[in-house]
Design an enzyme around this catalytic site. Sequence first.
Site, mmCIF file in Angstrom:
data_model
loop_
_atom_site.group_PDB
_atom_site.id
_atom_site.type_symbol
_atom_site.label_atom_id
_atom_site.label_comp_id
_atom_site.label_asym_id
_atom_site.label_seq_id
_atom_site.Cartn_x
_atom_site.Cartn_y
_atom_site.Cartn_z
ATOM 1 N N LEU A 87 0.856 -1.180 0.000
ATOM 2 C CA LEU A 87 0.000 0.000 0.000
ATOM 3 C C LEU A 87 0.893 1.231 0.000
ATOM 4 O O LEU A 87 1.564 1.506 1.006
ATOM 5 C CB LEU A 87 -0.907 0.004 1.235
ATOM 6 N N ASP A 187 -3.589 -2.181 19.317
ATOM 7 C CA ASP A 187 -2.278 -1.519 19.384
ATOM 8 C C ASP A 187 -2.286 -0.332 18.423
ATOM 9 O O ASP A 187 -1.380 -0.148 17.621
ATOM 10 C CB ASP A 187 -1.167 -2.514 19.028
#
Length: 283
Positions: A87, A187
């Site tokens: 990406l 997280d």
Amino acid sequence: MDRRRLERLTGAAAEQVTALGTGHAWSLWRVRLADGRQVFVKAADDRPGLFAAEATGLRWLAEGAGHAAPVPEVIAVDDHMLVLPWLPAEPPSPQAAERFGRELAALHAGGADSFGAPWQGFIARLPLDNTPADRWPRWYAERRIAPYLRLAARHLDRAEVGLVERVMAEIETLAGPEEPPARIHGDLWSGNVLWSGGRAWLIDPAAHGGHRETDLAMLALFGAPYLDRILDAYREVHPLAEGWRARVPLHQLHPLLVHVALFGPSYRGAAVEAARAALRASR
């Protein structure tokens, strides 16, 4: 990186391999495959269960939000390698931040069967106990604070350890209104948000059924870009319980203890202040 392993996992030859550095106990790579795909690869020699947990978490997050999930597809995984689509990163924008807030709210609303998860987790390179439970406060104290306090204690004095132990003892009061388990990243600091294609993508999860305020507190911990836009858009879709801002330090205590355990006393002050602030919020 083991090119033959990558080629077996993807079914395509690796034509161009670019090293991107290392993170914790693994190496990072960008690879162009012979079939035209560009992929991101995490590789490690001996981390059994680590990549499987990450892949399971990504797939589980995607299932919760359906086609709108801001989660990359898992192309392949084994004990030594995790392969995701490449990406290309771009600067965040206000519009992408607002979209992220709405998509994160929808993801959380997907829910979970319990707090925790039916798989063993990891946060960075440390094991994460996901043993399920029906209620969040004691689960958070026992599965998220206590194990990392034990690891961080060598960098804290006795009074500081006692302060965190007070948070655990008073957790029922500090936790705020009860909420059902949310499907959370676990997280979600700003480094685990990848901006690409006009949206935010969730990467490197420690996914589990948790409290949705945990993800929002993590975004604030190291300063996500356009945080106010993210939060405003989130609350339009999924309003937060009264007092949520005062509980931010409580939710930040776990990741700060993890940082003390991993990186030493440089995070000691932040962890201790989070414990103090969590206790002040109940007064």
